[in-house]
Design a protein around this motif. Structure first.
Motif, PDB file in Angstrom:
ATOM      1  N   LEU A 197       0.830  -1.213   0.000  1.00 26.22           N
ATOM      2  CA  LEU A 197       0.000   0.000   0.000  1.00 26.22           C
ATOM      3  C   LEU A 197       0.859   1.257   0.000  1.00 26.22           C
ATOM      4  CD1 LEU A 197      -2.802  -0.922   2.568  1.00 26.22           C
ATOM      5  CD2 LEU A 197      -3.151  -0.366   0.156  1.00 26.22           C
TER       6      LEU A 197
ATOM      7  N   VAL B  73      -2.888   1.299  -3.567  1.00 29.19           N
ATOM      8  CA  VAL B  73      -3.948   0.293  -3.425  1.00 29.19           C
ATOM      9  C   VAL B  73      -4.251  -0.429  -4.728  1.00 29.19           C
ATOM     10  CG1 VAL B  73      -5.847   1.936  -3.824  1.00 29.19           C
ATOM     11  CG2 VAL B  73      -6.231  -0.110  -2.412  1.00 29.19           C
TER      12      VAL B  73
ATOM     13  N   MET C 166      -7.940  -6.394   3.626  1.00 26.17           N
ATOM     14  CA  MET C 166      -7.955  -4.987   4.023  1.00 26.17           C
ATOM     15  C   MET C 166      -8.651  -4.823   5.374  1.00 26.17           C
ATOM     16  SD  MET C 166      -6.345  -3.115   1.794  1.00 26.17           S
ATOM     17  CE  MET C 166      -6.904  -1.487   2.234  1.00 26.17           C
TER      18      MET C 166
ATOM     19  N   ILE D 128      -4.925   4.128   2.961  1.00 24.37           N
ATOM     20  CA  ILE D 128      -6.221   3.612   3.426  1.00 24.37           C
ATOM     21  C   ILE D 128      -7.349   4.533   2.982  1.00 24.37           C
ATOM     22  CG2 ILE D 128      -7.603   3.270   5.514  1.00 24.37           C
ATOM     23  CD1 ILE D 128      -5.013   2.057   6.737  1.00 24.37           C
TER      24      ILE D 128
ATOM     25  N   ALA E   1      -8.019   3.773  -0.454  1.00 25.01           N
ATOM     26  CA  ALA E   1      -8.708   2.487  -0.569  1.00 25.01           C
ATOM     27  C   ALA E   1     -10.191   2.605  -0.227  1.00 25.01           C
ATOM     28  CB  ALA E   1      -8.047   1.451   0.335  1.00 25.01           C
TER      29      ALA E   1
ATOM     30  N   SER F 142     -12.127  -2.942  -2.504  1.00 26.11           N
ATOM     31  CA  SER F 142     -11.131  -3.081  -1.446  1.00 26.11           C
ATOM     32  C   SER F 142     -11.706  -3.035  -0.041  1.00 26.11           C
ATOM     33  CB  SER F 142     -10.081  -1.978  -1.569  1.00 26.11           C
ATOM     34  OG  SER F 142      -9.411  -2.081  -2.790  1.00 26.11           O
TER      35      SER F 142
END
Length: 197
Positions: free
Chosen positions: A18, A23, A53, A100, A103, A109
């Motif tokens: 990541l 991602v 995830m 994140i 994502a 995801s």
């Protein structure tokens, strides 16, 4: 090798991909290779990319719970702990949370449960600030300052100079000390050590 160790290796590998590649490059195969496990071994722990995830977010949620507990139980108090942690502790942390957030925009995801967990990180700080302070406007001001500092930092945006930032923190803490609800462990007035921020 224990199950916990294998899971952690997989999640560590996921974090690395990541941060280093983004991602869009995360696949079960790429994470398995980076973790040094077979795809079957990865699927035993995480049957899909979304579950993988989710595992990473759950691990971050466990760390967040430790911060929340520290904020409530330490003599430092919620406001000081929140403002002290309003900048990422490391470049690694900043890049991970930026990944994140990216994502979160991908339906593939992230599950609804995972999105709820990420929201919880922010909402729980808000709850704790409102619980500690009698002034809801001040609680929201502190929350917005902390969230803004954190999000602008992980996005790589310009930060205030350290002296100005220290003055902002000190002023908010002084106001919070006057608005703190009566509590047996309330810290004495005075600013935190904000280092070289």
């Amino acid at each position: 090798m224990s199950t916990g160790t294998t899971r952690d290796r997989i999640l560590d590998a996921l974090e690395g991909i990541l941060i280093d590649e983004g991602v869009s490059t995360v696949t079960l195969e790429s994470v398995a290779a980076a973790a040094g496990v077979s795809k079957g071994g990865l699927l035993y722990h995480f049957p899909s990319k979304a579950e993988m995830m989710a595992g990473l977010i759950r691990r971050l949620a466990d760390r967040a719970e430790e911060e929340f507990r520290e904020a409530e139980e330490s003599g430092e108090g919620v406001v000081r702990t929140f403002l002290r942690t309003s900048l990422p502790a490391s470049k690694h942390e900043a890049e991970l949370y930026w990944s994140i957030i990216a994502a979160l925009r991908s339906k593939e995801s992230m599950t609804d449960e995972t999105r709820d967990l990420v929201r919880y990180f922010f909402e729980e700080w808000a709850r704790l600030l409102h619980e500690e302070l009698d002034d809801p406007v001040l609680a929201e001001t502190i929350r917005l300052v902390g969230d803004g500092l954190y999000l602008s930092s992980i996005a790589g945006l310009a930060q205030p100079d350290p002296d100005t930032l220290r003055q902002v923190m000190d002023r908010l803490i002084a106001q919070a000390d006057r608005a703190r609800r009566a509590a047996p462990n309330a810290p004495e007035a005075g600013g935190p050590d904000t280092g070289d921020r």
